[in-house]
Write a protein that holds these residues in place. Sequence first.
Motif, PDB file in Angstrom:
ATOM      1  N   LEU A  64       0.596  -1.368  -0.369  1.00 54.35           N
ATOM      2  CA  LEU A  64      -0.233  -0.187  -0.166  1.00 54.35           C
ATOM      3  C   LEU A  64       0.962   1.157  -0.036  1.00 54.35           C
ATOM      4  CD1 LEU A  64      -3.271  -0.417   2.740  1.00 54.35           C
ATOM      5  CD2 LEU A  64      -3.123  -0.846  -0.045  1.00 54.35           C
ATOM      6  N   PRO A  65       0.020   2.380  -0.689  1.00 51.98           N
ATOM      7  CA  PRO A  65       0.596   3.103  -0.516  1.00 51.98           C
ATOM      8  C   PRO A  65       1.728   3.546   0.818  1.00 51.98           C
ATOM      9  CG  PRO A  65      -0.953   3.439  -2.080  1.00 51.98           C
ATOM     10  CD  PRO A  65      -1.113   2.685  -1.432  1.00 51.98           C
ATOM     11  N   PRO A  66       2.413   4.383   1.079  1.00 53.03           N
ATOM     12  CA  PRO A  66       2.685   5.483   2.954  1.00 53.03           C
ATOM     13  C   PRO A  66       1.749   6.540   3.226  1.00 53.03           C
ATOM     14  CG  PRO A  66       4.470   5.959   1.040  1.00 53.03           C
ATOM     15  CD  PRO A  66       3.549   5.166   0.156  1.00 53.03           C
ATOM     16  N   GLY A  67       1.881   6.383   4.057  1.00 49.49           N
ATOM     17  CA  GLY A  67       0.684   7.092   4.933  1.00 49.49           C
ATOM     18  C   GLY A  67      -0.562   7.071   5.151  1.00 49.49           C
ATOM     19  N   ARG A  68      -0.899   5.411   3.677  1.00 50.20           N
ATOM     20  CA  ARG A  68      -2.167   4.981   3.800  1.00 50.20           C
ATOM     21  C   ARG A  68      -2.649   4.761   5.290  1.00 50.20           C
ATOM     22  NH1 ARG A  68      -5.956   3.511   0.021  1.00 50.20           N
ATOM     23  NH2 ARG A  68      -4.661   5.279  -1.241  1.00 50.20           N
ATOM     24  N   ILE A  69      -3.906   4.833   6.070  1.00 45.39           N
ATOM     25  CA  ILE A  69      -4.124   4.373   7.194  1.00 45.39           C
ATOM     26  C   ILE A  69      -4.905   3.610   6.881  1.00 45.39           C
ATOM     27  CG2 ILE A  69      -4.570   5.373  10.321  1.00 45.39           C
ATOM     28  CD1 ILE A  69      -3.068   7.608   9.446  1.00 45.39           C
ATOM     29  N   LYS A  70      -5.190   1.763   7.671  1.00 47.77           N
ATOM     30  CA  LYS A  70      -5.780   0.911   7.896  1.00 47.77           C
ATOM     31  C   LYS A  70      -7.337   1.788   8.366  1.00 47.77           C
ATOM     32  CE  LYS A  70      -2.927  -2.499   6.928  1.00 47.77           C
ATOM     33  NZ  LYS A  70      -1.893  -3.225   7.306  1.00 47.77           N
ATOM     34  N   PRO A  71      -8.595   1.938   8.003  1.00 47.51           N
ATOM     35  CA  PRO A  71      -9.950   2.222   8.616  1.00 47.51           C
ATOM     36  C   PRO A  71      -9.432   0.798  10.067  1.00 47.51           C
ATOM     37  CG  PRO A  71      -9.946   1.685   6.688  1.00 47.51           C
ATOM     38  CD  PRO A  71      -8.726   1.256   6.658  1.00 47.51           C
ATOM     39  N   LYS A  72     -10.115   1.194  10.608  1.00 47.01           N
ATOM     40  CA  LYS A  72     -10.684   0.336  12.432  1.00 47.01           C
ATOM     41  C   LYS A  72     -11.990   0.336  12.369  1.00 47.01           C
ATOM     42  CE  LYS A  72      -7.601   2.976  16.049  1.00 47.01           C
ATOM     43  NZ  LYS A  72      -7.330   3.633  17.089  1.00 47.01           N
ATOM     44  N   THR A  73     -12.653  -1.219  12.539  1.00 45.36           N
ATOM     45  CA  THR A  73     -13.372  -2.039  11.442  1.00 45.36           C
ATOM     46  C   THR A  73     -14.234  -2.544  12.849  1.00 45.36           C
ATOM     47  OG1 THR A  73     -12.275  -2.281   9.516  1.00 45.36           O
ATOM     48  CG2 THR A  73     -14.530  -3.736  10.442  1.00 45.36           C
ATOM     49  N   SER A  74     -15.033  -1.950  13.446  1.00 45.46           N
ATOM     50  CA  SER A  74     -15.744  -2.668  14.561  1.00 45.46           C
ATOM     51  C   SER A  74     -17.286  -3.357  14.096  1.00 45.46           C
ATOM     52  CB  SER A  74     -16.114  -1.300  15.484  1.00 45.46           C
ATOM     53  OG  SER A  74     -14.950  -0.464  15.719  1.00 45.46           O
ATOM     54  N   LEU A  75     -17.984  -4.260  15.046  1.00 46.45           N
ATOM     55  CA  LEU A  75     -19.169  -4.842  14.670  1.00 46.45           C
ATOM     56  C   LEU A  75     -20.074  -4.408  16.005  1.00 46.45           C
ATOM     57  CD1 LEU A  75     -20.789  -7.094  13.704  1.00 46.45           C
ATOM     58  CD2 LEU A  75     -19.516  -8.939  15.622  1.00 46.45           C
ATOM     59  N   VAL A  76     -20.914  -3.946  16.144  1.00 46.67           N
ATOM     60  CA  VAL A  76     -22.220  -2.843  16.639  1.00 46.67           C
ATOM     61  C   VAL A  76     -23.387  -3.794  16.371  1.00 46.67           C
ATOM     62  CG1 VAL A  76     -20.285  -1.351  17.711  1.00 46.67           C
ATOM     63  CG2 VAL A  76     -21.914  -0.980  15.737  1.00 46.67           C
ATOM     64  N   THR A  77     -24.314  -3.678  17.591  1.00 46.15           N
ATOM     65  CA  THR A  77     -26.193  -4.249  17.449  1.00 46.15           C
ATOM     66  C   THR A  77     -26.522  -2.293  17.197  1.00 46.15           C
ATOM     67  OG1 THR A  77     -25.620  -4.397  19.533  1.00 46.15           O
ATOM     68  CG2 THR A  77     -25.397  -6.121  18.721  1.00 46.15           C
ATOM     69  N   ASP A  78     -27.555  -2.945  16.836  1.00 49.14           N
ATOM     70  CA  ASP A  78     -28.783  -1.198  16.500  1.00 49.14           C
ATOM     71  C   ASP A  78     -28.546  -0.456  18.329  1.00 49.14           C
ATOM     72  OD1 ASP A  78     -29.334  -2.151  14.055  1.00 49.14           O
ATOM     73  OD2 ASP A  78     -31.552  -2.705  14.407  1.00 49.14           O
ATOM     74  N   GLU A  79     -28.191  -1.449  19.421  1.00 50.84           N
ATOM     75  CA  GLU A  79     -28.320  -0.429  20.510  1.00 50.84           C
ATOM     76  C   GLU A  79     -27.520   0.914  20.803  1.00 50.84           C
ATOM     77  OE1 GLU A  79     -27.589  -2.179  23.860  1.00 50.84           O
ATOM     78  OE2 GLU A  79     -27.818  -3.991  22.750  1.00 50.84           O
ATOM     79  N   PHE A  80     -26.241   0.598  20.141  1.00 50.36           N
ATOM     80  CA  PHE A  80     -25.514   1.344  19.732  1.00 50.36           C
ATOM     81  C   PHE A  80     -25.264   2.015  18.659  1.00 50.36           C
ATOM     82  CE2 PHE A  80     -23.742  -2.073  22.868  1.00 50.36           C
ATOM     83  CZ  PHE A  80     -23.225  -1.838  23.581  1.00 50.36           C
ATOM     84  N   LEU A  81     -26.106   2.057  17.995  1.00 46.67           N
ATOM     85  CA  LEU A  81     -26.472   3.684  17.082  1.00 46.67           C
ATOM     86  C   LEU A  81     -26.282   4.298  17.683  1.00 46.67           C
ATOM     87  CD1 LEU A  81     -28.393   1.478  14.145  1.00 46.67           C
ATOM     88  CD2 LEU A  81     -26.003   2.512  13.802  1.00 46.67           C
ATOM     89  N   PRO A  82     -27.473   5.002  18.381  1.00 47.03           N
ATOM     90  CA  PRO A  82     -27.033   6.881  19.005  1.00 47.03           C
ATOM     91  C   PRO A  82     -25.677   6.966  19.023  1.00 47.03           C
ATOM     92  CG  PRO A  82     -29.209   5.759  19.797  1.00 47.03           C
ATOM     93  CD  PRO A  82     -28.108   4.443  19.367  1.00 47.03           C
TER      94      PRO A  82
END
Length: 691
Positions: A444-462
């Motif tokens: 990957l090109p330098p400086g590219r920061i990988k996205p942080k991925t999280s699994l959440v349920t509907d109740e945490f949408l707010p």
Amino acid sequence: MGLSLTSDVQYIKGVGPAIGQLLNKLGLFTLKDCLIFFPREYDDRRKLPCVKEVECGDMVTIVLTIESMSDKKIKKGLHVIEAVTFDSSDWMKAVWFNQPYLLKVLKPGLKLLVKGKVETNLFTYMPQINVSETEILRSIDDIKKSTGVIIPIYNLTAGLYQAQIRDIIKQAFMAGKTLIQDNLSNHIKREHNLMELLPAITEIHYPTSVENYKKARYRIVFDEFFFYQLRLEKQRIQHKQIAKTTPLIYTHAFINRYYQALPYRLTNAQNKVINEILDDLRKPVAMNRLIQGDVGAGKTDVAIVTLLAAIESEKNGVLMAPTDILATQHYLKIKLLLEPFNIQCSLLKGKMKKREKEESLAMIESSEPCIVIGTHALIEQYVSVSNCGVMIIDEQHRFGVMQRIKLQDKANNPHCLFMTATPIPRSYMLTCFGDLDKSIIDELPPGRIKPKTSLVTDEFLPQIYQKCVERLRLKEQVYIVFPLVEESEKVDLKSAVDGFESINIIFKEYQVGLIHGRMKPDEKSEIMKEFKENKIHILVSTTVIEVGVDVPNASIMVIQDADRFGLSQLHQLRGRIGRGGKQSYCFLISKSNSEQAKKRFKAITDTADGFKIAEYDLKIRGPGDVLGTRQSGLPQFQLADLLRDEQVLLLARKVAKHVLKEDPSLSSEIYQSLKKQLDSFTDTMIGQHLN
């Protein structure tokens, strides 16, 4: 008169026209098809339990006699047959769900061999078996044939039974075993310790031991891979012999200027791939190369350098993309980057204003070299791309094979570059694209920061929406992705249209846009233009943004009902963020609590490596879903599994390459039977695929 391997199945003893038609539904048309119709599993009946020996939760095969029986329709779509049965040790209840056709044959006093899961009946406390497979034992001979041995279990179609298909395969074997020819040369079999073909086929149908079965399976898998790879390698050699074209004489003038204008340095991987391409373009043989690079690896820069090589050689460079959005994006980006070079760029899509289309066609047909970017509109009869030096097909697996061939034919054998951002494991690469030269951008090109991925349920949408507001205040942008355009009555999923309305209410201070596949191309292009210019702050979308969309300012993606997407698709979607040098966040919203869903989500939250994700996805969903069997050109092997048998594939490929290097025309004595087999490849599933 005896049968041949090509004899119609109806002439096998005990078949006839009616059963022959049922066999046709299973893909069995000839005697040979029956010989290589291998079991899907085996049932070890060398020692069967009695009722007293089974326990709740066991999956068992057991012989029972019917004492009495009844049937009932509980509700619409659910039919139940119940029988009180017994053996010499005790009583057992047998239950068949949704198998009403068995009412015609099940009768008190009948002896059965059944397979199913054991549980305890809630009312009688009698052991109960929920039957999945049933065989009727009408005679002592039936009992002898069906018990005390390892039994092959074959795929069925409505109207055929296991005992019946086993008899047919046995009759086919009796008639055809002397006709089987082993076309693999003796020295290949000796060198790689391969079992003879007839014993291998026999062992697969009627296994005698685990060790012999493994040897037999290895031989069949090797053959499937070997003959397929032999054909692919032969095609690759033939391509180099017949695909004569004009070598491109480029000067590096535009290419070097492009390098200097870039605000960053290309990666080592990009430079390596560019050198491989430029080396191909110098040759009088048309390039036929596949570039594979993960999301954000920098394939566009490689494509632009390739197009510039064509322009420097006084030729047109053509780039075909699968969607209007992607074609327009490529056009705008390339036109902007090459504006100082005074190179003409033309865009051709299906839906364009008449004047714009006429201007594009005039530019394409003029003697002045230009870069042509378009969709499948490029293959229309009225489009001429005769002065084409290089043709690039982006996201090539999204085009049908015939579309690609049609475009290549129009351009009179140009240098071809195929690009894909869908990571493909090595075994699939060698099988689907074995006739292409391959390059991988694995950096990957330098400086590219990988996205942080999280699994959440509907109740945490707010809380997630609050995170979105924080980023929106920093003038960043948000994607919210839904699996459907409109709500479905059959599945309880949120739709993009409903989502758009609710997101508008929640984020009333911000401009919200909606994009999906049913919109007109001009509407989609306008929405994407406004999002790119930050006039739209939140984009509610379906998977129409999955490939190629590049908005560096977007830093958050929320994916609703994430369990409805494949892992590779989630990885592609996630690749739309994290392009601007800032930390980005991908939130996967799911209600699913299944173990499989948890494993899948763990795979995508734990790694950003597209190759690892694709391999895991292929194990779960199979290649047809992930790659699209028709589009990817994946053959249907009988026994071979591309992930499980990768080492056998690599060996088969190595042997195939060695054979053709030693004797490209297979004219020597030792390869005559091999040549014969290769020439008759059209009568197999794999042969049909190749042709």
